[in-house]
Design a protein around this motif. Structure first.
Motif, PDB file in Angstrom:
ATOM      1  N   ALA A 407      58.873  41.298  60.004  1.00  0.00           N
ATOM      2  CA  ALA A 407      59.936  42.082  59.376  1.00  0.00           C
ATOM      3  C   ALA A 407      60.319  43.272  60.238  1.00  0.00           C
ATOM      4  O   ALA A 407      61.505  43.594  60.391  1.00  0.00           O
ATOM      5  CB  ALA A 407      59.485  42.548  57.993  1.00  0.00           C
ATOM      6  N   SER A 408      59.331  43.923  60.831  1.00  0.00           N
ATOM      7  CA  SER A 408      59.616  45.065  61.709  1.00  0.00           C
ATOM      8  C   SER A 408      60.395  44.623  62.936  1.00  0.00           C
ATOM      9  O   SER A 408      61.318  45.311  63.390  1.00  0.00           O
ATOM     10  CB  SER A 408      58.313  45.748  62.120  1.00  0.00           C
ATOM     11  N   GLN A 409      60.039  43.457  63.499  1.00  0.00           N
ATOM     12  CA  GLN A 409      60.780  42.944  64.655  1.00  0.00           C
ATOM     13  C   GLN A 409      62.216  42.634  64.274  1.00  0.00           C
ATOM     14  O   GLN A 409      63.154  42.969  65.016  1.00  0.00           O
ATOM     15  CB  GLN A 409      60.093  41.693  65.202  1.00  0.00           C
ATOM     16  N   ALA A 410      62.411  41.975  63.132  1.00  0.00           N
ATOM     17  CA  ALA A 410      63.760  41.641  62.697  1.00  0.00           C
ATOM     18  C   ALA A 410      64.570  42.902  62.418  1.00  0.00           C
ATOM     19  O   ALA A 410      65.753  42.993  62.769  1.00  0.00           O
ATOM     20  CB  ALA A 410      63.701  40.760  61.450  1.00  0.00           C
ATOM     21  N   GLU A 411      63.946  43.888  61.804  1.00  0.00           N
ATOM     22  CA  GLU A 411      64.630  45.153  61.537  1.00  0.00           C
ATOM     23  C   GLU A 411      65.011  45.831  62.844  1.00  0.00           C
ATOM     24  O   GLU A 411      66.099  46.402  62.974  1.00  0.00           O
ATOM     25  CB  GLU A 411      63.723  46.058  60.713  1.00  0.00           C
ATOM     26  N   HIS A 412      64.127  45.742  63.823  1.00  0.00           N
ATOM     27  CA  HIS A 412      64.355  46.362  65.127  1.00  0.00           C
ATOM     28  C   HIS A 412      65.594  45.778  65.806  1.00  0.00           C
ATOM     29  O   HIS A 412      66.343  46.502  66.469  1.00  0.00           O
ATOM     30  CB  HIS A 412      63.125  46.139  66.006  1.00  0.00           C
ATOM     31  N   ARG A 413      65.804  44.483  65.630  1.00  0.00           N
ATOM     32  CA  ARG A 413      66.939  43.844  66.305  1.00  0.00           C
ATOM     33  C   ARG A 413      68.214  43.864  65.466  1.00  0.00           C
ATOM     34  O   ARG A 413      69.232  43.303  65.857  1.00  0.00           O
ATOM     35  CB  ARG A 413      66.587  42.419  66.715  1.00  0.00           C
ATOM     36  N   GLY A 414      68.163  44.501  64.265  1.00  0.00           N
ATOM     37  CA  GLY A 414      69.370  44.586  63.446  1.00  0.00           C
ATOM     38  C   GLY A 414      69.664  43.305  62.706  1.00  0.00           C
ATOM     39  O   GLY A 414      70.821  42.887  62.625  1.00  0.00           O
ATOM     40  N   ALA A 415      68.610  42.666  62.160  1.00  0.00           N
ATOM     41  CA  ALA A 415      68.771  41.423  61.404  1.00  0.00           C
ATOM     42  C   ALA A 415      68.223  41.639  59.993  1.00  0.00           C
ATOM     43  O   ALA A 415      67.106  41.221  59.676  1.00  0.00           O
ATOM     44  CB  ALA A 415      68.043  40.282  62.102  1.00  0.00           C
ATOM     45  N   PRO A 416      68.989  42.297  59.126  1.00  0.00           N
ATOM     46  CA  PRO A 416      68.447  42.675  57.816  1.00  0.00           C
ATOM     47  C   PRO A 416      68.097  41.485  56.928  1.00  0.00           C
ATOM     48  O   PRO A 416      67.169  41.561  56.128  1.00  0.00           O
ATOM     49  CB  PRO A 416      69.567  43.530  57.199  1.00  0.00           C
ATOM     50  N   GLU A 417      68.857  40.373  57.048  1.00  0.00           N
ATOM     51  CA  GLU A 417      68.555  39.221  56.202  1.00  0.00           C
ATOM     52  C   GLU A 417      67.165  38.669  56.510  1.00  0.00           C
ATOM     53  O   GLU A 417      66.396  38.311  55.608  1.00  0.00           O
ATOM     54  CB  GLU A 417      69.608  38.125  56.405  1.00  0.00           C
ATOM     55  N   ALA A 418      66.829  38.568  57.800  1.00  0.00           N
ATOM     56  CA  ALA A 418      65.506  38.075  58.176  1.00  0.00           C
ATOM     57  C   ALA A 418      64.422  39.048  57.722  1.00  0.00           C
ATOM     58  O   ALA A 418      63.372  38.636  57.214  1.00  0.00           O
ATOM     59  CB  ALA A 418      65.445  37.866  59.692  1.00  0.00           C
ATOM     60  N   THR A 419      64.665  40.333  57.905  1.00  0.00           N
ATOM     61  CA  THR A 419      63.700  41.337  57.441  1.00  0.00           C
ATOM     62  C   THR A 419      63.404  41.149  55.958  1.00  0.00           C
ATOM     63  O   THR A 419      62.248  41.154  55.529  1.00  0.00           O
ATOM     64  CB  THR A 419      64.260  42.751  57.680  1.00  0.00           C
ATOM     65  N   ALA A 420      64.455  40.984  55.181  1.00  0.00           N
ATOM     66  CA  ALA A 420      64.280  40.830  53.732  1.00  0.00           C
ATOM     67  C   ALA A 420      63.525  39.551  53.404  1.00  0.00           C
ATOM     68  O   ALA A 420      62.679  39.528  52.499  1.00  0.00           O
ATOM     69  CB  ALA A 420      65.647  40.832  53.051  1.00  0.00           C
ATOM     70  N   ARG A 421      63.817  38.479  54.114  1.00  0.00           N
ATOM     71  CA  ARG A 421      63.147  37.210  53.817  1.00  0.00           C
ATOM     72  C   ARG A 421      61.632  37.318  54.007  1.00  0.00           C
ATOM     73  O   ARG A 421      60.847  36.827  53.194  1.00  0.00           O
ATOM     74  CB  ARG A 421      63.721  36.110  54.719  1.00  0.00           C
ATOM     75  N   TYR A 422      61.221  37.955  55.073  1.00  0.00           N
ATOM     76  CA  TYR A 422      59.788  38.122  55.313  1.00  0.00           C
ATOM     77  C   TYR A 422      59.153  39.023  54.251  1.00  0.00           C
ATOM     78  O   TYR A 422      58.078  38.738  53.736  1.00  0.00           O
ATOM     79  CB  TYR A 422      59.548  38.702  56.702  1.00  0.00           C
ATOM     80  N   LEU A 423      59.832  40.122  53.931  1.00  0.00           N
ATOM     81  CA  LEU A 423      59.227  41.095  53.028  1.00  0.00           C
ATOM     82  C   LEU A 423      59.188  40.614  51.582  1.00  0.00           C
ATOM     83  O   LEU A 423      58.290  40.989  50.822  1.00  0.00           O
ATOM     84  CB  LEU A 423      59.981  42.427  53.127  1.00  0.00           C
ATOM     85  N   TYR A 424      60.134  39.796  51.184  1.00  0.00           N
ATOM     86  CA  TYR A 424      60.076  39.260  49.826  1.00  0.00           C
ATOM     87  C   TYR A 424      58.822  38.398  49.631  1.00  0.00           C
ATOM     88  O   TYR A 424      58.239  38.385  48.544  1.00  0.00           O
ATOM     89  CB  TYR A 424      61.328  38.439  49.523  1.00  0.00           C
TER      90      TYR A 424
END
Length: 967
Positions: A407-424
C-alpha cells in the motif's frame, strides 16, 4: 504472446475467419498514422481468438510503420498501481538509473517514473496525487509520438488496474490529431477490475468496439481441413461448430483430440464429437495429468500460480528439482498446454483448468507459499501482495505486513485505487486499526472523499487521546472540503481545538504548539469556504496573536488571517503588511494556499504588483508539481487581478487559457473561477452575450453557499445583464450580492463593489433613491478601508446619484483618487462619467477633455466597450476621434495571446504545452491562427507586434526570462 495465438487460429497458426476484423484494425492503424487518434476495444469470450487477431495485426505492414508497445495484464496483478502501464512500457526499460540519459524522459515525462518502476527507489519523489504521474505518462507517450506514430496494444485488459485505465482515458482526451492507436482486448464474460474506468473509455468519441463473433460452420470446416489429412464431411464440421459454440480455441482442441484418438472426420466421427467436445480443455488437462507422474501436475500448477518464472522458482513452489521442471515443461509443451515461446501456460482457459484440478484449500495454501517465495527472492511488495489478495480468508499477520508495504508503494507512485485495495484486506483483519484507517482515508481522499470521511469519523471515535485525535481531525477537515462538508469539518475541528487548548494550557511545549497550529490552520481553511462558517471562524481568531510563520502551518494561518482581515475591510495597511510577512522567505517554502490567499489581500489593498508576484510564484510552484488545479486557480485569479489593473488583453489571455485547461479535466464542473474571470473580462471587451452564456452554464452544486466565488459570480452576472439592457435583473442580482455578503460578514468595499455598480445602474435609470442607503454603507466601508480605489469608488457612486454641481465635484474627486490607484479601467470610467456630468451642467469643452481621456485610457486598457461609449459621447459633444477599432492583437483569443507571448519570449512549442498543461498540437493550432491574424510568418516577428509598454507583463516564466523576476 503465444497462448491463444496458435490454438485459437488454427493448428498451423493460420488466422481463420478474422479477415474483416483484421482489416478493421489495420484501417484504424492507417488512420492513426495519418494523425487521427483512436481506441479499439476488442471484445469476445475466452478463446474466441482475440490474441490470435492481435498477433496477426502486430505482424502486419501497418504496425511496421509505428512504434508498437504490446503488453498483457494478468489476474494476479489486476490490483497493482500502474501494472498495465508497466506491461506496455516494459520493453523500453526506463528506470531511475537511465532516466537522465533517455530522451523519452525529458521534460515533464520524468514524472512518469513512479508508474514505470515496480519497486520505487528510496530517493524517488513521492507522487502526492495521481495527476503528476498521469501528466508525465502523457508526455512520455508524446515523446514517443514525436518519433513517429504510436500503437499501444494491451491484451487481457479486463484485468487491467484502474490507474492504468485512467491514464489511457487521460491520454485519449488529449489525443486530438495525434498519431495514436490504442487497442484493448478484453473478455466479455469477465467482470473488469475497474468497470467505471472501462465505461469512461468506451464513452470516449474516439472509441470503437470490435466484437469477435463465433466461427461459422464453413470456418470450422477450414480449421478441420488443416488438422485431418482426409476429407472433412460438412456434417462433421457442422456438429463440431455446434458443440464448441464456434469458439476457435475449443474447436482447435477438439479437432486435435479427435485426431489423436483416431476419429475420422466423417459421419462415423460425428458420434465422438459430443463425448469429447464438452469441456475439452479441462478434459485434456485431466487426461494428461492422469497419465503422467504427480510432479507434472505440481509443476503445471506452480506455473499457473506464478506465471512466467524461471525453473528454479517454479521448482521451489512445486517442490521438485529444476531439472524435473524442465522435463515437465517439455511434456506440457508437447501436449500444447504450454506456450511455445515462453515458460507460461498457453492460455488462461488452460490456466483455469489446471488450477481447477488443485482444489480450493490446496490452491490457497499454494498461493500463500508463492507469496513467501516471492518475498524470499526479493520481489517488490506489490507483486507479493497480489498473491496474498488471492488467498481467501483473513490475512495472516505476515500477510498484513506485506499488504501495508505494498500500500505504501502504491501510494508513493500515486495509485490510490491500488493502495485502497491492499488496505481494505488489512482492515478485514484489523477493523479497529486507526493507522490503517488513516492511511486508507488518505488514499481515498482524491477518488472517494465521502468514504475517506467515513473512515476518519470511525478513526476519531476509536481514539481517546486528544493529541492523537488532532492530526486525524486535520485530515478529516481537508477531506471535507471537496464535498462541501465544511460545517461538519468546522464542528469537529472546533471540538478538537477546544479540548487541545484545555489539555496543553496557556504555555504549550513546542510539540503541542505545532499541533495547535495545525488544527487552527485546518479550522481557518475549512471555515473560510462557506458563508455559514466564515463569520464564526473569523470571530474566533480575531484576537489570536499572529504566529511567527516559521512552519508551513504557521504560514497558512498567516495567509488565512490575511484573507479574513482583507474581507473584513478594517485596515488595508495592516492587511498588506500581514500578506507580505506571509510571503517573506525564512527558510520555509510558501505553499499554494498561502500564495493564493495572500494575493487576494494584496490585490484588495491596492498592491497589484505584490498580488501578481504571489500569483506568479503560485503558478511556478504548480508547474513544478504538475498541480493542475492549483495552476488553474492561480491563473484565473491572476486574470481577475489583471482585470482590476486594467490589463484586459492579458486578463483575457489568462482567463481563457485557464478555461481551456479545465476543459480536459473531469472535475471541471466543480471549478468556477475561470468562467467568472473570463466573463468579467468579456463584459469590458464588449461581449456581454458571451459572458452571460458562460455564466449561465455554471452548475456547481450549492454554489450559493460559498463565501468567495459566489459573490464574484453575482457581480459578473449583474454586469452582463446590465450591458444587455436588463437593468431590473442586474439590480436584483446586485442587491442579492449585498445581502449575501452581509450574511457572511464580508465588509470589504472593493472585494465586490456591488453598491457602486448598483449606483451606476440606478443613476442611468433615474432611480437614485433606491440605492442611496447602499451607497452610504459602501462609502463608510471605503473610508474605513482607506485605499485610493475604495475612496475613488465611493466618490464615483455618490457622484452619479447626486445632481448638478455637487455631483460634478464628487466625480472630480473620483477621477483624482482613481488616477493614483492601480484601477486604470475604473479611472477611465470615472473620466467618462465626469465628462457626461459636465455636459449636463453646460460645460461641453470640459466634457470633451474628460471624454477624450476616457476613450484613450479605455482603449489602452483594452476595455473596448467603455472606449466606444466614450468616443460616442465625445462625438455627440462636438469632439472628433477616429473609430475605436480592435488592433490585430485584439483579434487574438485569450489563449492565442498567451501562446504567442510565450513563443515571442523564445519558448518552444513543447515548453509552452508543458507549462500550460495542453498538447503540442493545441499550441501548434494556436500559433497557426496567431500568424494568420497578425500577418506574420515566423516567431521572431511576434515580439514587436505584441509589445504594448503600457500593459503589465506577468506571463514570462522563469525558464524563459528568469532575470525579470516574473512567473
Amino acid at each position: 504472446m503465444a497462448d491463444e495465438r496458435t490454438t485459437a487460429s488454427g493448428p498451423s497458426g493460420t488466422l481463420v475467419g478474422r479477415t474483416g476484423e483484421l482489416a478493421t484494425l489495420t484501417g484504424h492503424a492507417e488512420s492513426a498514422i495519418a494523425g487521427r487518434s483512436a481506441l479499439v476495444l476488442l471484445t469476445g469470450p475466452a478463446g474466441i481468438g482475440k490474441t490470435s487477431l492481435l498477433r496477426a495485426f502486430l505482424g502486419g505492414d501497418a504496425c511496421r510503420k509505428m512504434t508498437v508497445l504490446h503488453g498483457s495484464c494478468r489476474e494476479v496483478a489486476s490490483g497493482t498501481g500502474y501494472g498495465g502501464v508497466r506491461a506496455l512500457f516494459a520493453a523500453l526499460e526506463l528506470t531511475h538509473e537511465n532516466a537522465g540519459d533517455s530522451p523519452l524522459l525529458r521534460g515533464a515525462a520524468a514524472r512518469a517514473l513512479p508508474a514505470l518502476t515496480p519497486d520505487p527507489g528510496p530517493d524517488e519523489p513521492c507522487a502526492a496525487t495521481a495527476y503528476p504521474v498521469l501528466h508525465g505518462l502523457y508526455w512520455l507517450a508524446a515523446n514517443l509520438m514525436s518519433q513517429g506514430p504510436l500503437a499501444l496494444v494491451l491484451d487481457d485488459a479486463h484485468w487491467c488496474d484502474e490507474r492504468s485505465l485512467r491514464w489511457i482515458d487521460f491520454l485519449l482526451r488529449r489525443a486530438d490529431h495525434l498519431p495514436l492507436l490504442v487497442v484493448l482486448a478484453q473478455r466479455t464474460e469477465a467482470e473488469p477490475t475497474a468497470p467505471a474506468a472501462v465505461a469512461d473509455i468506451v464513452a470516449q468519441p474516439r472509441t470503437s468496439v470490435l466484437r469477435l463473433d463465433p466461427l461459422t460452420e464453413g470456418e470450422v470446416g477450414e480449421m478441420a481441413r488443416l488438422v485431418f489429412p482426409t476429407p472433412v464431411a460438412p456434417t462433421f464440421a457442422e456438429r463440431a461448430a455446434t458443440v464448441c459454440g464456434g469458439n476457435p480455441l475449443t474447436v482447435a482442441r477438439l479437432l486435435r483430440e479427435l485426431r489423436a484418438r483416431g476419429v475420422p472426420p466423417d459421419e462415423l466421427g460425428i458420434r465422438e464429437i459430443d463425448e469429447v467436445g464438452r469441456g475439452v480443455v479441462a478434459l485434456s488437462v485431466r487426461a494428461l495429468f492422469d497419465h503422467r507422474p504427480g510432479w507434472v501436475r505440481d509443476v503445471a500448477t506452480a506455473i499457473a500460480v506464478l506465471g512466467d518464472e524461471d525453473a528454479q522458482h517454479i521448482g521451489a513452489l512445486a517442490g521438485v528439482p529444476a531439472a524435473r521442471v524442465e522435463e515437465a515443461v517439455t511434456l506440457l509443451r508437447g501436449a500444447e498446454l504450454m506456450a511455445p515461446d515462453r515458460p507460461d501456460l498457453a492460455h488462461d482457459v488452460v490456466r483455469s483448468a489446471v488450477l481447477g484440478t488443485a482444489g480450493a484449500p490446496a490452491l490457497a495454501a499454494l498461493r500463500a507459499k508463492a507469496a513467501l517465495l516471492l518475498s524470499d527472492i526479493g520481489r517488490p511488495a506489490e507483486e507479493i501482495a497480489n498473491q496474498v489478495l488471492l488467498v481467501p480468508g483473513t490475512p495472516e499477520p505476515w500477510m498484513r505486513v506485506v499488504l501495508r508495504e505494498a500500500a505504501s508503494q502504491a501510494e508513493h507512485r500515486g495509485a490510490p485505487e491500488a493502495t485502497a485495495r491492499y488496505l481494505y484486506r488489512v482492515l478485514e483483519a484489523e477493523p479497529d486499526s486507526v493507522p490503517v484507517r488513516i492511511q486508507l482515508a488518505r488514499a481515498l481522499a482524491e477518488i472517494n472523499p465521502l468514504e475517506a470521511i467515513r473512515l476518519l469519523e470511525h478513526a476519531l471515535s476509536l481514539t481517546s487521546d486528544i493529541r492523537a485525535k488532532a492530526p486525524i481531525a486535520v485530515q478529516y477537515g481537508m477531506a471535507c472540503l471537496p464535498v462541501q462538508h465544511s460545517r461538519s469539518a468546522v464542528r469537529v475541528l472546533t471540538e478538537i481545538l477546544d479540548a487541545l487548548e484545555a489539555a496543553t494550557g496557556p504555555e504549550p511545549d513546542p510539540a503541542d504548539a505545532e499541533l495547535l497550529t495545525l488544527v487552527r490552520s485546518a479550522l481557518l481553511i475549512t471555515g473560510s469556504d462557506e458563508k455559514a462558517t466564515i463569520d464564526a471562524v473569523r470571530e474566533r481568531f480575531a484576537r489570536m496573536p499572529e504566529p511567527p510563520g516559521d512552519t508551513p502551518a504557521q504560514r497558512q494561518i498567516l495567509a488565512v488571517m490575511t484573507l479574513h482581515r482583507a474581507l473584513g475591510g478594517h485596515s488595508a495597511e495592516q492587511t498588506a503588511r500581514l500578506a507580505r510577512r506571509t510571503l517573506s522567505s525564512s527558510g520555509v517554502e510558501v505553499d499554494n494556499w498561502s500564495l493564493l490567499l495572500s494575493s487576494v489581500g494584496l490585490s484588495l489593498a491596492d498592491d497589484g504588483d505584490g498580488a501578481l508576484e504571489a500569483l506568479n510564484r503560485s503558478l511556478r510552484l504548480s508547474q513544478e508539481n504538475a498541480a493542475v488545479w492549483s495552476y488553474v486557480v492561480a491563473l484565473s485569479s491572476r486574470a481577475l487581478v489583471l482585470h482590476g489593473l486594467g490589463a484586459m488583453a492579458d486578463a483575457l489571455a489568462d482567463a481563457q487559457t485557464s478555461l481551456e485547461i479545465i476543459g480536459e479535466e473531469r472535475w471541471s464542473s466543480h471549478v468556477t473561477l475561470p468562467q467568472i474571470a473570463l466573463a468579467t473580462v468579456l463584459i469590458d471587451r464588449g461581449e456581454p452575450e458571451r459572458a452571460d452564456e458562460l455564466l449561465a452554464r455554471i452548475a456547481r452544486p450549492n454554489f450559493e453557499l460559498f463565501a468567495l466565488e459566489y459573490h464574484s459570480y453575482l457581480m459578473a452576472r449583474a454586469r452582463a445583464r446590465w450591458a444587455l439592457g436588463d437593468g431590473d435583473t442586474a439590480l436584483r442580482l446586485l442587491f442579492d450580492c449585498g445581502a449575501s455578503l452581509a450574511e457572511a460578514g464580508l465588509t470589504n468595499p472593493v472585494f465586490v463593489a456591488w453598491w457602486a455598480e448598483a449606483a451606476l445602474i440606478c443613476a442611468a435609470e433615474k432611480r437614485p433613491d433606491r440605492v442611496r442607503d447602499a451607497v452610504d454603507h459602501g462609502t463608510e466601508l471605503a473610508r474605513r478601508w482607506n485605499t485610493p480605489r475604495a475612496l475613488g469608488l465611493a466618490a464615483l457612486a455618490r457622484g452619479v446619484i447626486t445632481p448638478g454641481a455637487p455631483g460634478v465635484e464628487l466625480l472630480t474627486e473620483a477621477v483624482g483618487r482613481l488616477s493614483v490607484s492601480p484601477g486604470r479601467a475604473e479611472y477611465a470610467r470615472a473620466e467618462l462619467l465626469l465628462g457626461g456630468a459636465l455636459l449636463g451642467t453646460g460645460d461641453p469643452r470640459g466634457a470633451r477633455e474628460h471624454l477624450r481621456n476616457a476613450a484613450d485610457l479605455a482603449q489602452s486598457c483594452g476595455a473596448l466597450a467603455l472606449a466606444r461609449d466614450a468616443r460616442r459621447r465625445l462625438v455627440a459633444a462636438g469632439g472628433r476621434m477616429r473609430e475605436i477599432t480592435a488592433s490585430p492583437v485584439d483579434l487574438l483569443t485569450g489563449t492565442e495571446r498567451t501562446v504567442a507571448g510565450l513563443a515571442a519570449r523564445g519558448a518552444g512549442n513543447r515548453e509552452i504545452a508543458e507549462s500550460l498543461f495542453v498538447t503540442v498540437r493545441t499550441v501548434e493550432t494556436h500559433l497557426t491562427s496567431v500568424y494568420r491574424k497578425l500577418g506574420v510568418s515566423q516567431r521572431t516577428e511576434l515580439a514587436s507586434v505584441l509589445h504594448t509598454p503600457s500593459v503589465p507583463d506577468p506571463r514570462a516564466p522563469d525558464w524563459v526570462s528568469a532575470a525579470r523576476g516574473r512567473y
